[in-house]
Design an enzyme around this catalytic site. Structure first.
Site, PDB file in Angstrom:
ATOM      1  N   HIS A  81      -9.515  -2.466   7.599  1.00  0.00           N
ATOM      2  CA  HIS A  81     -10.417  -1.302   7.666  1.00  0.00           C
ATOM      3  C   HIS A  81     -11.295  -1.391   8.911  1.00  0.00           C
ATOM      4  O   HIS A  81     -11.552  -0.389   9.574  1.00  0.00           O
ATOM      5  CB  HIS A  81     -11.278  -1.210   6.405  1.00  0.00           C
ATOM      6  CG  HIS A  81     -10.465  -1.265   5.144  1.00  0.00           C
ATOM      7  ND1 HIS A  81     -10.949  -1.727   3.964  1.00  0.00           N
ATOM      8  CD2 HIS A  81      -9.157  -0.914   4.920  1.00  0.00           C
ATOM      9  CE1 HIS A  81      -9.989  -1.661   3.040  1.00  0.00           C
ATOM     10  NE2 HIS A  81      -8.898  -1.189   3.604  1.00  0.00           N
ATOM     11  N   HIS A 238      -6.464   6.764   2.538  1.00  0.00           N
ATOM     12  CA  HIS A 238      -6.764   5.343   2.690  1.00  0.00           C
ATOM     13  C   HIS A 238      -5.554   4.575   3.242  1.00  0.00           C
ATOM     14  O   HIS A 238      -5.699   3.664   4.059  1.00  0.00           O
ATOM     15  CB  HIS A 238      -7.237   4.698   1.385  1.00  0.00           C
ATOM     16  CG  HIS A 238      -7.616   3.273   1.596  1.00  0.00           C
ATOM     17  ND1 HIS A 238      -8.815   2.903   2.162  1.00  0.00           N
ATOM     18  CD2 HIS A 238      -6.912   2.124   1.433  1.00  0.00           C
ATOM     19  CE1 HIS A 238      -8.840   1.589   2.325  1.00  0.00           C
ATOM     20  NE2 HIS A 238      -7.694   1.078   1.880  1.00  0.00           N
ATOM     21  N   ASP A 242      -5.371   2.157   6.532  1.00  0.00           N
ATOM     22  CA  ASP A 242      -4.733   0.842   6.561  1.00  0.00           C
ATOM     23  C   ASP A 242      -3.694   0.787   7.679  1.00  0.00           C
ATOM     24  O   ASP A 242      -3.624  -0.187   8.443  1.00  0.00           O
ATOM     25  CB  ASP A 242      -4.003   0.551   5.239  1.00  0.00           C
ATOM     26  CG  ASP A 242      -4.958   0.143   4.125  1.00  0.00           C
ATOM     27  OD1 ASP A 242      -6.112  -0.205   4.411  1.00  0.00           O
ATOM     28  OD2 ASP A 242      -4.520   0.163   2.956  1.00  0.00           O
ATOM     29  N   HIS A 265       0.837  -2.742   4.273  1.00  0.00           N
ATOM     30  CA  HIS A 265       0.594  -3.712   5.349  1.00  0.00           C
ATOM     31  C   HIS A 265       1.856  -4.446   5.795  1.00  0.00           C
ATOM     32  O   HIS A 265       2.120  -4.602   6.977  1.00  0.00           O
ATOM     33  CB  HIS A 265      -0.441  -4.740   4.899  1.00  0.00           C
ATOM     34  CG  HIS A 265      -1.699  -4.120   4.405  1.00  0.00           C
ATOM     35  ND1 HIS A 265      -2.474  -3.311   5.191  1.00  0.00           N
ATOM     36  CD2 HIS A 265      -2.305  -4.158   3.193  1.00  0.00           C
ATOM     37  CE1 HIS A 265      -3.512  -2.889   4.496  1.00  0.00           C
ATOM     38  NE2 HIS A 265      -3.433  -3.392   3.275  1.00  0.00           N
TER      39      HIS A 265
HETATM   40 ZN   LIG Z   1      -7.062  -0.774   2.621  1.00  0.00          ZN
END
Ligand SMILES: [Zn+2]
Length: 306
Positions: A81, A238, A242, A265
């Site tokens: 973040h 969100h 990321d 991720h």
């Molecule tokens: Zn996150």
């Protein structure tokens, strides 16, 4: 002063809070830094071997958050973040001093980071920014998940979709142009989890610092947080935050078009590794304002990249 030159922040900015997974109190200071040094983490709780570079190839774990490690296995986790806010604001150089192994989660979004960086303002250097342009399509598929990057003229687009069997989250999709669009709904979007996963996380020894103050918790068709969601696409927004943060581990402003379905991720990191493993996939160039072919690049767009 050119908007195409590398930027740093004007003054140090301090953040205190808990780590989402470790639950540890942490103090972190983001300091101005000189051109061409990039973003660097320094673990000030350690006396030596304490520098960690947020590079694609230093990602040591990307299961629930992004963790980077140096050659001495010294790590910093949940950097995404913060990295997303630095990328979005066009901060090229900064030294991040941190006294623990995890970046404070604050409210679970990038809102606090962005607000404080904007508050102190930026210092522009006379060194041009670095850009990487995708020249070949690269993609990865893993079961239901997929991510791809393809050529784009001058933008970085992130087109993201999530599909949850939970009826409240459901299917969400959003497409953002990182250099052109207003990113405030991306920055304010918080990390989230399902109520039934909270216990599982705790059993894995993770999520120790998690609470309704730093994560959206969804139980059946309800958001347990007071006030509900901050924007109607908060879940997918969100994921875009990321993704932005993870893309910044390339060290460059990327010109390309990302399309991702149900990724995260780990998939973003695998994509970047695949991009960098083959030199034909990208070209790196430094912008020098005097040499920009005006037919190729619109100046207003370049301003937003810088
Ligand atoms: Zn996150």
């Amino acid at each position: 002063m050119s908007a195409l030159n590398q930027k740093t922040i004007k003054m140090p900015v301090k953040f205190n809070g808990v780590g989402l997974h470790t639950g540890k109190e942490v103090s972190m200071t983001v300091l101005p830094s000189v051109p061409n040094t990039g973003i660097i983490f320094k673990r000030v709780d350690l006396k030596k071997n304490n520098i960690i570079v947020p590079s694609v190839f230093n990602v040591s774990n990307a299961t629930l958050c992004t963790t980077i490690s140096n050659e001495y296995s010294v790590s910093v986790s949940t950097i995404e973040h913060l990295m997303g806010s630095l990328y979005g604001l066009g901060i090229d150089n900064a030294l991040i001093e941190i006294n623990s192994q995890e970046v404070p989660i604050l409210d679970g979004s990038a809102k606090n980071f962005v607000e404080k960086f904007l508050e102190v303002g930026f210092e522009t250097s006379n060194v041009p920014i670095k850009i990487i342009k995708i020249t070949n399509d690269v993609s990865i598929e893993e079961g239901q998940k997929s991510i791809s990057i393809s050529k784009s003229n001058i933008n970085l687009e992130i087109d993201f979709e999530i599909k949850y069997s939970n009826s409240l989250i459901g299917n969400q999709k959003n497409k953002i142009n990182i250099y052109e669009n207003n990113l405030s709904e991306i920055y304010e979007s918080r990390t989230f989890c399902l109520y039934e996963d909270v216990e599982k996380l705790k059993k894995m020894g993770l999520g120790k610092g998690g609470s309704l103050n730093n994560a959206i918790v969804v139980k059946d068709s309800k958001v347990l947080n007071e006030g509900g969601v901050r924007n109607k696409l908060e879940f997918v927004n969100h994921k875009i935050l990321d993704c932005m943060g993870d893309l910044y581990l390339s060290g460059y402003k990327i010109i390309g078009s990302i399309k991702c379905s149900q990724g995260g991720h780990s998939l973003t990191n695998k994509l970047l590794r695949k991009v960098f493993n083959e030199k034909n996939n990208y070209s790196i160039f430094e912008i020098k304002e005097k040499t920009i072919p005006h037919t190729y690049i619109s100046k207003s767009i370049l301003k937003s990249i810088a």
